[in-house]
Design an enzyme around this catalytic site. Structure first.
Site, PDB file in Angstrom:
ATOM      1  N   ASP A  90      -2.919   4.688  -7.450  1.00  0.00           N
ATOM      2  CA  ASP A  90      -1.629   5.091  -8.026  1.00  0.00           C
ATOM      3  C   ASP A  90      -1.654   6.515  -8.583  1.00  0.00           C
ATOM      4  OD1 ASP A  90      -1.143   2.424  -7.546  1.00  0.00           O
ATOM      5  OD2 ASP A  90      -0.320   2.025  -9.547  1.00  0.00           O
ATOM      6  N   HIS A 232      -6.682   4.574  -9.733  1.00  0.00           N
ATOM      7  CA  HIS A 232      -5.867   5.798  -9.829  1.00  0.00           C
ATOM      8  C   HIS A 232      -6.654   6.957  -9.231  1.00  0.00           C
ATOM      9  CE1 HIS A 232      -4.322   3.053 -12.877  1.00  0.00           C
ATOM     10  NE2 HIS A 232      -3.155   3.643 -12.710  1.00  0.00           N
TER      11      HIS A 232
HETATM   12 NI    NI Z   1       1.195   4.682 -12.615  1.00  0.00          NI
END
Ligand code: NI
Length: 281
Positions: A90, A232
């Protein structure tokens, strides 16, 4: 005699050198020379355009495509009877950490799903294109990472529309999957988003630990068949964890797949406005 002889020898000398092809064409067929120049010039321009459009300025670019092509063939053959997981990343794409992650995924011949922010994608269109070209799945994490559960429907709509237009301008299509920031959504928000909502079943907490070993340990302690693993790609420590994590997952018998591949392998037809956390068999 001697004067006229000199003159005639000079004349013979001047006529002697052969004219170049172009000079002769110029005299006899000037239009043919023009056509030849146009053909050569157009070929040169097309060649230049191809380099500009398909290249990212990365000299090793072309080498990386091949292993991912073999990944597609490999996964088509074996997905159905394997333990499967989807790695998802992400908040990117980042100009620094995401290309490094793509290098690693390519070396490991591993697919991933990227939930990209429109605001980040707009600044790094070449990375978005590269991710798609290398067979990863590019999905939306919305435009500005706002908490949709706290926005008006109009504000959610504006964010979704802007993200869709960014991805369309880069890839030619709007993303087919969405992960709303913080995983937050309501019935109204899901209706506005209009795509399947993909959340996660394994949270590596990589943003919190910023420690590759902890990321791998957390993922491996929670992983299960059909898991969607949240990471991430904007943190270098998260990228650092990826080679070890891929090796550990494969050692534990898992095959990596994109979210769509995983759903398809489990015969799940992803539906708009529905929320998916994992794809257990
Ligand atoms: Ni996010």
């Amino acid at each position: 005699m001697s004067t006229s002889g000199k003159a005639s020898s000079r004349t013979r000398f001047e006529k002697a050198p052969r004219r170049s092809l172009f000079r002769r064409l110029d005299i006899r067929l000037p239009w043919l020379k023009l056509v030849l120049l146009c053909v050569v010039g157009t070929a040169a321009i097309l060649d230049l355009c191809d380099l500009t459009i398909s290249g990212t300025g990365d000299p090793t670019n072309k080498i990386r495509v091949a292993p991912m092509a073999s990944h597609v063939r490999a996964t088509e053959r074996v997905l159905e009877d394997k333990k499967l997981v989807a790695l998802t990343f992400d908040d990117g794409p980042s100009a620094t950490t995401t290309p490094r992650l793509l290098d690693i995924l390519s070396q490991k011949d591993a697919p991933a799903t990227f939930f990209m922010l429109g605001s980040m994608a707009r600044n790094n269109p070449d990375i978005v294109k590269r991710a798609k070209r290398e067979w990863h799945e590019v999905a939306s994490h919305t435009m500005y990472h706002q908490n949709f559960a706290r926005l008006t429907a109009a504000a959610v709509q504006a964010d979704v529309d802007e993200a869709n237009s960014v991805f369309k301008s880069i890839l030619g299509v709007a993303p087919a999957l969405t992960r709303p920031p913080y995983g937050n959504s309501t019935d109204g928000v899901r209706k506005v988003i209009g795509t399947p909502i993909i959340l996660w079943s394994v949270d590596t907490l990589d943003w919190q630990s910023r420690d590759p070993e902890a990321v791998v340990a957390t993922a491996m302690s929670q992983v299960h068949d059909g898991a969607v693993i949240l990471m991430h790609d904007i943190y270098s420590t998260s990228v650092d964890a990826v080679p070890t994590l891929i090796d550990a997952l494969r050692e534990a018998g898992y095959e990596l797949a994109t979210v769509s591949e995983l759903a398809k392998a489990r015969s799940i037809k992803l539906r708009s406005e529905s929320v998916y956390y994992n794809f257990r068999p």
